[in-house]
Design a protein around this motif. Structure first.
Motif, PDB file in Angstrom:
ATOM      1  N   ARG A 157       0.833  -1.215   0.000  1.00 44.94           N
ATOM      2  CA  ARG A 157       0.000   0.000   0.000  1.00 44.94           C
ATOM      3  C   ARG A 157       0.863   1.260   0.000  1.00 44.94           C
ATOM      4  O   ARG A 157       0.554   2.227  -0.707  1.00 44.94           O
ATOM      5  CB  ARG A 157      -0.938  -0.003   1.208  1.00 44.94           C
ATOM      6  N   CYS A 158       1.935   1.248   0.768  1.00 43.37           N
ATOM      7  CA  CYS A 158       2.823   2.431   0.805  1.00 43.37           C
ATOM      8  C   CYS A 158       3.445   2.681  -0.576  1.00 43.37           C
ATOM      9  O   CYS A 158       3.493   3.823  -1.046  1.00 43.37           O
ATOM     10  CB  CYS A 158       3.942   2.238   1.830  1.00 43.37           C
ATOM     11  N   SER A 159       3.897   1.606  -1.220  1.00 41.68           N
ATOM     12  CA  SER A 159       4.520   1.767  -2.546  1.00 41.68           C
ATOM     13  C   SER A 159       3.517   2.309  -3.547  1.00 41.68           C
ATOM     14  O   SER A 159       3.817   3.234  -4.309  1.00 41.68           O
ATOM     15  CB  SER A 159       5.040   0.426  -3.063  1.00 41.68           C
ATOM     16  N   LYS A 183       7.850   3.529 -10.338  1.00 43.42           N
ATOM     17  CA  LYS A 183       8.140   2.519  -9.317  1.00 43.42           C
ATOM     18  C   LYS A 183       8.693   3.131  -8.034  1.00 43.42           C
ATOM     19  O   LYS A 183       9.610   3.952  -8.080  1.00 43.42           O
ATOM     20  CB  LYS A 183       9.171   1.509  -9.863  1.00 43.42           C
ATOM     21  N   ALA A 184       8.112   2.729  -6.920  1.00 46.11           N
ATOM     22  CA  ALA A 184       8.618   3.128  -5.606  1.00 46.11           C
ATOM     23  C   ALA A 184       8.836   1.863  -4.796  1.00 46.11           C
ATOM     24  O   ALA A 184       7.929   1.050  -4.646  1.00 46.11           O
ATOM     25  CB  ALA A 184       7.613   4.029  -4.899  1.00 46.11           C
ATOM     26  N   LEU A 185      10.052   1.670  -4.306  1.00 43.68           N
ATOM     27  CA  LEU A 185      10.356   0.516  -3.452  1.00 43.68           C
ATOM     28  C   LEU A 185      10.635   1.012  -2.041  1.00 43.68           C
ATOM     29  O   LEU A 185      11.527   1.848  -1.835  1.00 43.68           O
ATOM     30  CB  LEU A 185      11.580  -0.237  -3.977  1.00 43.68           C
ATOM     31  N   SER A 238       6.768   9.501   8.678  1.00 45.91           N
ATOM     32  CA  SER A 238       7.759   8.668   9.350  1.00 45.91           C
ATOM     33  C   SER A 238       7.307   7.244   9.612  1.00 45.91           C
ATOM     34  O   SER A 238       6.126   6.952   9.767  1.00 45.91           O
ATOM     35  CB  SER A 238       8.142   9.330  10.667  1.00 45.91           C
ATOM     36  N   MET A 239       8.284   6.359   9.690  1.00 44.43           N
ATOM     37  CA  MET A 239       8.071   4.981  10.142  1.00 44.43           C
ATOM     38  C   MET A 239       9.200   4.607  11.105  1.00 44.43           C
ATOM     39  O   MET A 239       9.580   3.449  11.214  1.00 44.43           O
ATOM     40  CB  MET A 239       8.028   4.024   8.943  1.00 44.43           C
ATOM     41  N   GLY A 240       9.753   5.616  11.772  1.00 45.79           N
ATOM     42  CA  GLY A 240      10.888   5.395  12.667  1.00 45.79           C
ATOM     43  C   GLY A 240      12.172   5.493  11.880  1.00 45.79           C
ATOM     44  O   GLY A 240      12.833   6.528  11.845  1.00 45.79           O
ATOM     45  N   GLU A 241      12.523   4.380  11.264  1.00 44.37           N
ATOM     46  CA  GLU A 241      13.618   4.355  10.293  1.00 44.37           C
ATOM     47  C   GLU A 241      13.020   3.801   9.008  1.00 44.37           C
ATOM     48  O   GLU A 241      12.313   2.791   9.038  1.00 44.37           O
ATOM     49  CB  GLU A 241      14.751   3.424  10.744  1.00 44.37           C
ATOM     50  N   GLY A 242      13.294   4.438   7.893  1.00 41.98           N
ATOM     51  CA  GLY A 242      12.754   3.924   6.636  1.00 41.98           C
ATOM     52  C   GLY A 242      13.001   4.889   5.500  1.00 41.98           C
ATOM     53  O   GLY A 242      13.462   6.017   5.708  1.00 41.98           O
ATOM     54  N   GLY A 243      12.713   4.419   4.304  1.00 40.69           N
ATOM     55  CA  GLY A 243      12.919   5.271   3.136  1.00 40.69           C
ATOM     56  C   GLY A 243      12.285   4.640   1.920  1.00 40.69           C
ATOM     57  O   GLY A 243      11.555   3.640   2.036  1.00 40.69           O
ATOM     58  N   ALA A 244      12.558   5.218   0.767  1.00 46.53           N
ATOM     59  CA  ALA A 244      12.055   4.641  -0.475  1.00 46.53           C
ATOM     60  C   ALA A 244      12.990   5.012  -1.614  1.00 46.53           C
ATOM     61  O   ALA A 244      13.618   6.073  -1.600  1.00 46.53           O
ATOM     62  CB  ALA A 244      10.646   5.138  -0.781  1.00 46.53           C
ATOM     63  N   LEU A 245      13.076   4.084  -2.566  1.00 51.45           N
ATOM     64  CA  LEU A 245      13.812   4.352  -3.798  1.00 51.45           C
ATOM     65  C   LEU A 245      12.797   4.526  -4.914  1.00 51.45           C
ATOM     66  O   LEU A 245      11.955   3.642  -5.139  1.00 51.45           O
ATOM     67  CB  LEU A 245      14.757   3.186  -4.125  1.00 51.45           C
ATOM     68  N   LEU A 246      12.866   5.660  -5.602  1.00 52.99           N
ATOM     69  CA  LEU A 246      11.984   5.913  -6.744  1.00 52.99           C
ATOM     70  C   LEU A 246      12.797   5.671  -8.016  1.00 52.99           C
ATOM     71  O   LEU A 246      13.933   6.123  -8.129  1.00 52.99           O
ATOM     72  CB  LEU A 246      11.468   7.352  -6.718  1.00 52.99           C
TER      73      LEU A 246
END
Ligand SMILES: *Cc1c(COP(=O)(O)O)cnc(C)c1O
Length: 376
Positions: A36-38, A49-51, A185-193
């Motif tokens: 869902r986040c992606s 694309k978002a990972l 935020s999710m505490g620690e996290g990120g995404a690659l587009l």
């Protein structure tokens, strides 16, 4: 004490996390909330694309791997940035080549890039400081001319735009952060587009320990196996659940921050007009996301006194980024191209004021009053 940052919490996160645990029984990566986040990122940012990743640092490491950065390859970036921007490339043997920043936006000076390009240059890494875009048309034109990749460090830039395009979706790769100090935020996290669909399969493999597991889960192959070098860059679904709650309330968070930002700006504008301090600049064509509110004092001495004064008034104000080229690892792994006219000088003037979701109007007024008092 008014804290400098309070991690965003809209109230529904606990319910989403409970759903991940009790209903889905899915704690590891790539569960329903990760998907869902992606999807949310892909639709909202208009990106193919978002990972979701474990951090922006890791998203940048993935971009470095996908870009095949090798020993001695040069990567042009600002020195005024967080260590991760450089680290991700240094891990692959890359050499950060730092260029000066522009004093108005604190972003890399696009006019300094071309002179820093050599036959070893592989990529340009613009960092969108404070969620305000770098001059991307110039950067993309240079990349095209010299066949370089562009990897955007959009850790602070989610939902900001440059000429209508979302930050992180303009270059070949974009890296977002969902650390607790960021807008979502999710505490620690990120995404690659990822802009080019041809790079998606390899990205999925790198993210899943070098296996083609993503393809297996989609039913495209009947068993999965080790096909390439990789690592583990996927966050657990509990963290993704926390983030999804904030995505579902994204506009509320955005507008809340923007109200605080605009109020700071309005209340401190008179001080800027009197020449006492400098406020953030948002160039034409750029729309920001109220990630940060900073002011620039006259010099290091005045900034130190200002931060001390605010602390006495129970306001936590901070500065950041010792320019990377003057840090021990920066001296060891990288080099500065050209002259450091603004990087060190401007970084020493900058102070960040409290900025977070839920900061109250009265608190902004109190802080602006105290800054005004300091200058009186
Ligand atoms: C926060 C930040 C990062 C690192 O993000 P993580 O998710 O903590 O890895 C990288 N670059 C910039 C400019 C940042 O502000």
């Amino acid at each position: 004490m008014i804290d400098f940052n309070v991690p965003p919490y809209v109230g529904t996160e606990i319910r989403y996390v409970e759903e991940a645990v009790v209903k889905h029984h899915k704690l590891c990566g790539d569960g329903p909330f990760t998907h869902r986040c992606s999807e949310w990122l892909e639709q909202r940012l208009h990106t193919p694309k978002a990972l979701l990743t474990t951090s922006c640092t890791h998203a940048t490491e993935m971009a470095a791997l996908l870009s095949e950065i090798k020993e001695g390859d040069e990567v042009i970036m600002p020195s005024y940035t967080f260590v991760s921007t450089a680290d991700a490339f240094v891990l692959r043997g890359g050499v950060p080549v730092f260029v000066d920043i522009r004093p108005d936006t604190m972003n890399m000076d696009e006019t300094k890039i071309e002179a820093a390009i050599t036959e070893r240059t592989r990529a340009i890494v613009p960092v969108h400081y404070a969620g305000v875009s770098c001059e991307m048309d110039t950067i993309m034109a240079l990349a095209k001319k010299y066949h370089l990749l562009v990897i955007e460090d959009a850790a602070q830039g989610i939902l900001s735009t440059y000429k209508g395009k979302f930050l992180g979706t303009i270059g070949d790769y974009g890296c977002l952060s969902f650390h607790e100090t960021k807008n979502y935020s999710m505490g620690e996290g990120g995404a690659l587009l990822i802009q080019d669909e041809r790079n998606v399969e390899r990205a999925e493999i790198i993210r899943e320990k070098g296996t083609n597991r993503a393809k297996f889960f989609r039913g495209q192959i009947d068993k999965y196996t080790w096909v390439d070098a990789g690592s583990s860059y996927l966050p657990g679904d509990i963290n993704a659940a926390y983030l999804m709650a904030q995505f579902d309330d994204a506009d509320r968070i955005f507008e809340d921050r923007m109200r605080s930002w605009n109020l700071y700006y309005e209340l401190l504008k008179p001080l800027e007009e009197q020449g006492k301090l400098i406020l953030p600049c948002i160039p034409d064509g750029c729309e920001h996301n109220a990630h940060m509110f900073y002011i620039k004092a006259k010099d290091l001495e005045e900034r130190t006194a200002l931060i001390r004064y605010l602390k006495e008034q129970d306001i936590q104000s901070v500065f950041h980024y010792i320019p990377l080229h003057s840090a021990p690892a920066g001296e060891r792994f990288g080099r500065f191209h050209g002259e450091d006219v603004y990087t060190t000088k401007e970084s020493e003037r900058l102070a960040r004021l409290p900025m977070f979701y839920g900061l109250l109007e009265d608190q902004v007024r109190y802080i602006a009053d105290k800054v005004t008092e300091f200058y009186r």
